[in-house]
Design a protein around this motif. Structure first.
Motif, PDB file in Angstrom:
ATOM      1  N   UNK A  95       7.990 -65.165  22.195  1.00  0.00           N
ATOM      2  CA  UNK A  95       7.598 -65.979  23.399  1.00  0.00           C
ATOM      3  C   UNK A  95       7.919 -65.047  24.723  1.00  0.00           C
ATOM      4  N   UNK A  96       9.149 -64.549  24.672  1.00  0.00           N
ATOM      5  CA  UNK A  96       9.210 -63.519  25.818  1.00  0.00           C
ATOM      6  C   UNK A  96       8.379 -62.486  25.995  1.00  0.00           C
ATOM      7  N   UNK A  97       7.872 -61.907  24.968  1.00  0.00           N
ATOM      8  CA  UNK A  97       6.831 -60.931  25.014  1.00  0.00           C
ATOM      9  C   UNK A  97       5.541 -61.541  25.624  1.00  0.00           C
ATOM     10  N   UNK A  98       5.045 -62.528  25.037  1.00  0.00           N
ATOM     11  CA  UNK A  98       3.842 -63.051  25.437  1.00  0.00           C
ATOM     12  C   UNK A  98       4.138 -63.572  27.097  1.00  0.00           C
ATOM     13  N   UNK A 100       5.825 -62.064  29.227  1.00  0.00           N
ATOM     14  CA  UNK A 100       5.878 -60.840  30.032  1.00  0.00           C
ATOM     15  C   UNK A 100       4.411 -59.970  30.100  1.00  0.00           C
ATOM     16  N   UNK A 101       3.598 -60.398  28.990  1.00  0.00           N
ATOM     17  CA  UNK A 101       2.370 -59.851  28.921  1.00  0.00           C
ATOM     18  C   UNK A 101       1.388 -60.790  29.622  1.00  0.00           C
ATOM     19  N   UNK A 102       1.730 -61.932  29.990  1.00  0.00           N
ATOM     20  CA  UNK A 102       0.855 -62.899  30.459  1.00  0.00           C
ATOM     21  C   UNK A 102      -0.292 -63.248  29.573  1.00  0.00           C
ATOM     22  N   UNK A 103       0.026 -63.254  28.238  1.00  0.00           N
ATOM     23  CA  UNK A 103      -1.123 -63.407  27.405  1.00  0.00           C
ATOM     24  C   UNK A 103      -1.012 -64.973  26.821  1.00  0.00           C
ATOM     25  N   UNK A 104      -2.281 -65.529  26.679  1.00  0.00           N
ATOM     26  CA  UNK A 104      -2.259 -66.571  26.148  1.00  0.00           C
ATOM     27  C   UNK A 104      -2.542 -67.878  27.233  1.00  0.00           C
ATOM     28  N   UNK A 105      -2.644 -68.857  26.790  1.00  0.00           N
ATOM     29  CA  UNK A 105      -2.725 -70.059  27.921  1.00  0.00           C
ATOM     30  C   UNK A 105      -1.471 -70.505  28.524  1.00  0.00           C
ATOM     31  N   UNK A 106      -1.412 -70.697  29.718  1.00  0.00           N
ATOM     32  CA  UNK A 106      -0.254 -70.628  30.490  1.00  0.00           C
ATOM     33  C   UNK A 106       0.501 -71.972  30.043  1.00  0.00           C
ATOM     34  N   UNK A 107      -0.244 -72.918  30.095  1.00  0.00           N
ATOM     35  CA  UNK A 107       0.396 -74.401  29.564  1.00  0.00           C
ATOM     36  C   UNK A 107       0.882 -74.412  28.282  1.00  0.00           C
ATOM     37  N   UNK A 108       0.359 -73.570  27.465  1.00  0.00           N
ATOM     38  CA  UNK A 108       0.777 -73.359  26.098  1.00  0.00           C
ATOM     39  C   UNK A 108       1.880 -72.731  25.754  1.00  0.00           C
ATOM     40  N   UNK A 109       2.031 -71.694  26.668  1.00  0.00           N
ATOM     41  CA  UNK A 109       3.140 -70.607  26.815  1.00  0.00           C
ATOM     42  C   UNK A 109       4.390 -71.522  27.418  1.00  0.00           C
ATOM     43  N   UNK A 110       4.236 -72.334  28.188  1.00  0.00           N
ATOM     44  CA  UNK A 110       5.393 -72.910  28.981  1.00  0.00           C
ATOM     45  C   UNK A 110       5.999 -74.318  27.833  1.00  0.00           C
TER      46      UNK A 110
END
Length: 233
Positions: A95-98, A100-110
């Motif tokens: 999750x930290x890597x994602x 940092x890379x701003x990969x994937x959907x923002x809401x899903x990452x949160x």
């Protein structure tokens, strides 16, 4: 009379209820299974399945109260906590890597960050609970002078010389012992404050585990705030 029964007579603390750690474990496993992750579903479900099998065996062994303990039951209690914790640390790094890379959907990452953080709080609480003073069964069955050295010092451990309405519930006067709720609470406060609050770590392993939890929570929170700000901007 057996040695266990004889020792039990010297203690007034009641064995802990099974339900709080059971519910917490099920919630942690559900959060881990539902987490959006690049880890294959089969591997995640394998972790959940192994933990559930051990949990069922423990419930059968102590269905209502944690009144007895064997070598396998103690190893299983610690094993479940470690399985969940280690698996969740892997997803935390992902999750930290994602983030940092701003990969994937923002809401899903949160949402994933919240799931990882919540699972961490529960898992660390379970591990603290399983390790401290020999575990939940030893804490109420073994005479205090024979207990392993404490990993944590709770407020009740030093309240015996305060006002009567407080000292009556202390470890010395009421034979108070911490339960899973107490470990969950300070795991939560440690993850939010990034430091001990009312409960102090005493052993090296306790300090290292709390440091790991605080560091993971801090990194996750910092990156989530940064990602949220970028989404707003």
């Amino acid at each position: 009379m057996s040695k266990t029964e004889d020792a039990r007579r010297s203690r007034s603390a009641e064995p802990e209820h099974r339900w709080p750690p059971l519910i917490a474990t099920v919630i942690a496993l559900a959060l881990y299974a539902a987490l959006p992750s690049i880890i294959p579903v089969f591997e995640r479900y394998a972790v959940v399945g192994i933990c559930l099998l051990m949990l069922i065996a423990l419930v059968v062994y102590n269905p209502h109260r944690l009144a007895r303990q064997s070598k396998w039951s103690r190893r299983a209690e610690i094993g479940i906590a470690l399985f969940i914790l280690i698996s969740n640390q892997i997803t935390l790094v992902e999750t930290v890597v994602r983030l940092l890379n701003k990969s994937g959907n923002g809401a899903e990452l949160l949402l994933a960050s919240l799931q990882v953080w919540g699972t961490n709080v529960i898992a660390f609480g379970l591990l603290f609970w399983a390790l401290d003073r020999g575990g939940p069964v030893s804490r109420v069955n073994v005479p205090r002078h024979e207990l392993p050295l404490a990993d944590f010092r709770f407020p009740q451990d030093e309240d015996h010389d305060t006002v009567d309405e407080v000292s009556r519930g202390s470890s010395r006067r009421a034979d108070w012992v911490p339960s899973y709720i107490d470990y969950f609470y300070f795991s939560l406060s440690n993850s939010m404050a990034f430091s001990p609050t009312d409960t102090m770590p005493l052993s090296h392993r306790a300090k290292l585990l709390m440091a790991l939890e605080s560091f993971g929570g801090f990194v996750l929170l910092a990156l989530v705030i940064a990602r949220a700000v970028s989404l707003i901007g």
